[in-house]
Design an enzyme around this catalytic site. Structure first.
Site, PDB file in Angstrom:
ATOM      1  CG  ASP A 146       2.788   0.115   7.709  1.00 53.23           C
ATOM      2  OD1 ASP A 146       2.221  -0.303   6.492  1.00 53.23           O
ATOM      3  OD2 ASP A 146       2.130   0.224   8.757  1.00 53.23           O
ATOM      4  CG  HIS A 192      -0.169   0.155   2.524  1.00 55.79           C
ATOM      5  ND1 HIS A 192      -0.036   1.080   3.202  1.00 55.79           N
ATOM      6  CD2 HIS A 192      -0.226  -0.957   3.505  1.00 55.79           C
ATOM      7  CE1 HIS A 192       0.455   0.794   4.256  1.00 55.79           C
ATOM      8  NE2 HIS A 192       0.451  -0.490   4.567  1.00 55.79           N
ATOM      9  CG  ASP A 223       1.048  -3.993   4.836  1.00 53.76           C
ATOM     10  OD1 ASP A 223       1.895  -3.065   5.217  1.00 53.76           O
ATOM     11  OD2 ASP A 223      -0.411  -3.755   4.993  1.00 53.76           O
ATOM     12  CD  GLU A 241      -3.218  -1.474   5.410  1.00 55.89           C
ATOM     13  OE1 GLU A 241      -3.503  -2.528   6.114  1.00 55.89           O
ATOM     14  OE2 GLU A 241      -2.531  -0.503   6.017  1.00 55.89           O
ATOM     15  CD  GLU A 242      -1.209   2.079   7.552  1.00 58.49           C
ATOM     16  OE1 GLU A 242      -1.986   1.749   8.454  1.00 58.49           O
ATOM     17  OE2 GLU A 242      -0.137   1.826   7.376  1.00 58.49           O
ATOM     18  CG  HIS A 301       0.755   2.479  12.566  1.00 57.74           C
ATOM     19  ND1 HIS A 301      -0.283   2.117  12.867  1.00 57.74           N
ATOM     20  CD2 HIS A 301       1.048   2.025  11.401  1.00 57.74           C
ATOM     21  CE1 HIS A 301      -0.802   1.298  11.760  1.00 57.74           C
ATOM     22  NE2 HIS A 301      -0.142   1.105  11.080  1.00 57.74           N
TER      23      HIS A 301
END
Lengths: 465, 465
Positions: free
Chosen positions: A292, A280, A354, A326-327, A424
Site C-alpha cells: 500500500d 499512490h 491500490d 492518498e492516505e 497500514h
C-alpha cells in the site's frame, strides 16, 4: 436476409482475426512482464532503500525524485512533477500503552496513533475504559457513562465476507470517525481495534478525522493490535474498572509542498484522449508501504514500460500518475483532477491499482452500462491469465475526483485475502510481495490499457484485422 | 406443446428452489469454515509440534497417531488405520558442497540430496562439471565428454507459463530421471537446478529414480538452489575446468510399516456409493510440509467436520483418506485402491487437495463428458466465492490408482504462483500458510462434496426443494 448473413459472416471472421491479434499482443505483454518487468526491482528500491513515505516526509520526497528518474529513463514523451501542498503529520516518539488491572499491575499492549490524531496530554492519558461495538451503542450509553473515559471500539471485521475490502468497509468508521463521535460524549480518548482479520500483535494505523470538533475538544485516538483488543476486552469482562494508559506524541505541522509524479506517452492518433494509470506514492510510516501502495505505483510505471517493450505505440495519450497523499488528504488526486479540468483535458479512462500486489483476479468499473457492455466483450481475452472478475463498483480514491459522465474509472482487483494482514502496519514490507503476483498484476493492467487504447470508448468496437 | 411448457416451467421453478437451497447450504459451509474451521489449528500442530513427515520416520508415525485422534474426536461413524509398507530413505548428516575455481579457492553452495539418491563416496565426490539443459544435449555430448564428470542439469522453469505446475512439469524430468540418464554416459554424479521460479538460496528436494540402472552404477544426485545454479553456470562460462565438490550421506533402509488414516461418515441412503476426499500425510523432511501437503490433509479432515457443523448428513458414504507416502513411492494411494478393489467398493468420486493451501481458484476433473457437463451446471454456485476454474485435467497422484470408467477424479486448484517458492524446501513452513486462504479451500472442497452427495453422478440431477 442473405446480405445480412454475408455481413454477419464477414463481421465474425474479422472478429476472429482481431481476437487473434489481441490474443497475440496480450500474450506478448504477459511474457514481457514475467521476464522483463521492472516493477519488482523498482519496488525493492522504494521499500528497502527509501521505506515508508508519509506525506511531507523526507522519504516521500526521495520517492518523488527516484520515480521521476526512473520514468525519465524509460524514453517517454514527457515526464513532470505536478506541485501540490500536502498535510504533514508526524508520529513522534514511539507510542506506549498498558492495561492496569490494579495499581502497579500492568500489561503492555501494542498501539499506534491514528494518522491525524492529536497527542495525549504530557505524561500520557490514564482512564477507565468503556467498550462499544458501534456509534449507536455509544449514543445509548450517553454522556454520563462516557465522560472522562477511554472509548474502546472493538467491532471486528466480518470474517464471513469473501471480499476483505467489504469487511473493512464495515468497520472503518470506528477508526475514521470514532474520536469525533466519542468527543461528543466527553470521552478522554479513543482506542480502536485494528482493521485486521488476523489475530496478531501489529497495530494498524490509518486516517481519522475530527469533523467539526473544536480544536480544544479533540481527543487522542490510537489503534490497538487485534491480540491487544482481545486481551483488553477479556480483561474488561473480568473487571470493568481497570484502567488503560497510553502516551503518544504525534502532531500536525503546517502543510508542505510535494508532487504528483507524471509520465506520458503522447497518443499518435488521438492525443487529446487521455488515459491514466496510477497508484499512490505516499504510504503510512510504520512499514515500507510495499503493498500500500508501492505495488500499485511500480505496476503503473511498468504499464508504460511493457507497452514500449512489446513495441506498441498508443493511439491515445497514456499517462502514469503517481499520486501524492492518498492516505491522509487525497490532495494529489484532487490536484490532478483540478488541473485536468482547468486545462479542459478529455480523460476517457483512469485505472488505479491500490489494493495490494497480490495475484490479480479482475477489475471493478465505474462507468455507463454501454461502456461496461463493451468492456465485458474483452473478458475472454483475460481468461487464459485466470482473470475472471469484471464487476461494477468503486475504482480507487485517487482517480475518483476525475469522475464525470463520460470517463470510465477502473480499479485492479487482486486477491484480497492477505491484504489486511499488512495494511497500514509494520509488516507491510517488501518480503510479503511475491514477484510473479506483482508482475501478473502489471501485465493485466497493461492488457486492459492496450484494449482501451485500441478500441476506445466513444464509438462501437472498431474491428481491425 | 402446452404440456411440455408446463413441465419446463415446473422444472424451472423447482430448479430455482433447489438452487436456493444449495446456495444456502454452501453459504453455511463457507461461514462455518471461516469462523469455526479446525484446519488451521490442526496444521499448526502437524507443522510446529511434529514437523516434516518423511515416510517411515518417527514424525510420520506421530502424524498418523495425531490425525487419527483428531478424527476420533469428530464423532464419525468409523475411523481406522490401513496398514501399508513404505520405503524408508534417510538424509543423514547435512549435505555440503562447494565450487572450486582453483585449488584451495572455494565457494560454498546450498545443496540437498534428492529423495532416493545414494550417498557420495566416503569423503565426498569432486569432479569437473558439464552443464546441460536437456537429455538430448546430454546424449549429443556422449560418453567421451561426460565420463567421470558431474552432470549439471540447469533448465529453468518457464516463467511465462501462468500455471506454475505446467512450468514444473516441463522441468521435473531432470530431477526424476537425471541420474539414470547421466549414469548411462559414465557420469560420476548429478546436480540439478531446484524446481523454483524464484532466485533464492533454498535447495528443493524431491523424488528421483534410477530406473534400470544396476545398483553398482547408481550415482549420487542432489539439488542446488537457484542462486547456486546461477553461480555455478556463470562460473563454468568463465572457466569450464572448475571442480565441484559435494558430500551426502543419505541411504535407503528396508521398508517399514506405516498407515493410511481413514475416517468415514456412512451414507444414509446409498452407503455403497463411496466418495473420498484426501491429501497426503507424509512430506519431505526439509521444511515442515505445511503446504505439501499438511494443508490438503487438514482441509480434507475439515470437509467432514464442516458437513457435521452445518448439520448435513451425507446420503452417500464419505471418507477422508490421509495417504501415506505420496512423495517417494505412492504406496498409500496404491494400497487404498488395491483394498477398495478387493472389497468391490463402488467409489463414485475422489477429491484430492495437494497443490498448497493457497486461495482456491477451482477444480480439475478427470471424468466422462457427461459427468463434466453435470459438474459445470454447479459452477455458478461457486462464483460468489470467486471460484471460477472448472477444467478437465489431472486430479492428484494419490487418487489416481482409483481411476476407472465410472469414477470422477478431481483436484482442488489453488492459486499456484507461490507454490514452488516453498515446494520440497526448508521454507515450506506454517507461517507461509494464510488462515483464510486455507479455510476458503476447505469450504470450496466441502461445497463440492455436498453437491456430489446430493446429486450423484449416475443419473440426471435430482431436483429437490
Amino acid at each position: 436476409m442473405k446480405n445480412l448473413l454475408v455481413i454477419l459472416l464477414l463481421c465474425a471472421s474479422s472478429y476472429v482475426l482481431a481476437q487473434s491479434a489481441d490474443e497475440q499482443q496480450i500474450k506478448k505483454i504477459y511474457d514481457a512482464s514475467l521476464t522483463e518487468g521492472k516493477g519488482y526491482d523498482w519496488l525493492n528500491y522504494l521499500s528497502n532503500q527509501i521505506g515508508g513515505r508519509l506525506s511531507g516526509s523526507v522519504q516521500a520526497q526521495q520517492a518523488v525524485e527516484y520515480t521521476k528518474r526512473q520514468l525519465d529513463s524509460l524514453g517517454l514523451d514527457r515526464v513532470w512533477l505536478q506541485p501540490v501542498m500536502v498535510p504533514k503529520w508526524v508520529r513522534g516518539v514511539p507510542e506506549f500503552a498498558y492495561i492496569e488491572t490494579r495499581p502497579g499491575l500492568t500489561t503492555n499492549v501494542p498501539i499506534c496513533a491514528l494518522g491525524g490524531s492529536v497527542a495525549t496530554p504530557d505524561g500520557g492519558l490514564k482512564a477507565n475504559v468503556i467498550e462499544v461495538q458501534s456509534f449507536e451503542e455509544l449514543e445509548a450509553l450517553g454522556t454520563d457513562r462516557v465522560r472522562g473515559k477511554i472509548v474502546f471500539y472493538n467491532r471486528p471485521m466480518d470474517p464471513t465476507l469473501i471480499s476483505t475490502f467489504e469487511a473493512y468497509g464495515g468497520c472503518v468508521n470506528q477508526r475514521y470517525s470514532g474520536a469525533e463521535q466519542a468527543a461528543k460524549y466527553g470521552a478522554a480518548g479513543v482506542i480502536v481495534r485494528s482493521m485486521n482479520l488476523r489475530l496478531d500483535d501489529y497495530p494498524h494505523t490509518g486516517s481519522m478525522n475530527y469533523g467539526d470538533t473544536p480544536v480544544t475538544q479533540r481527543i487522542p485516538a490510537a489503534a490497538i493490535s487485534t491480540n491487544g483488543a482481545e486481551l483488553l476486552s477479556t480483561t474488561l469482562k473480568l473487571n470493568p474498572n481497570i484502567q488503560f494508559y497510553f502516551n503518544q506524541n504525534c502532531k500536525q505541522l503546517p502543510d508542505v509542498e510535494s508532487y504528483n509524479v507524471i509520465g506520458e506517452i503522447t497518443g499518435s492518433e488521438y492525443p487529446n484522449e487521455v488515459m491514466i494509470v496510477g497508484g499512490h506514492l505516499d504510504s503510512w510510516d510504520l512499514g515500507d508501504g510495499s503493498h500500500d501502495d508501492g505495488a500499485g505505483c511500480v505496476q503503473s510505471m511498468d504499464v508504460l514500460h511493457l507497452l514500449k517493450k512489446t513495441g506498441y505505440q498508443p493511439k491515445r495519450t497514456l499517462r502514469v500518475v503517481l499520486f501524492m497523499n492518498e492516505e491522509n488528504g487525497l490532495r494529489g488526486g484532487n490536484k490532478y483532477a483540478e488541473v485536468a479540468k482547468k486545462k479542459s483535458e478529455n480523460h476517457i479512462f483512469a485505472l488505479e491499482s491500490d489494493a495490494g500486489g497480490f495475484t490479480p483476479r479482475g477489475f471493478s468499473f465505474d462507468c455507463s452500462d454501454e461502456n461496461f457492455k463493451k468492456i465485458e466483450t474483452w473478458k475472454t481475452l483475460f481468461e487464459p491469465y485466470l482473470i475472471h472478475m469484471f464487476v461494477r463498483g468503486g475504482s480507487g480514491a485517487d482517480v475518483g475526483p476525475l469522475k464525470n459522465e463520460n470517463i470510465v474509472l477502473s480499479g485492479l482487483r487482486p486477491d484480497s485475502q492477505r491484504y489486511f494482514d499488512h495494511h497500514h502496519a509494520e509488516n507491510d514490507t517488501f518480503e510479503h510481495v511475491n514477484k510473479r503476483e506483482l508482475q501478473l498484476g502489471a501485465a493485466t493492467m497493461t492488457s486492459l490499457i492496450y484494449l482501451v487504447d485500441k478500441y476506445g470508448f466513444t464509438q462501437p468496437i472498431k474491428v481491425k484485422g
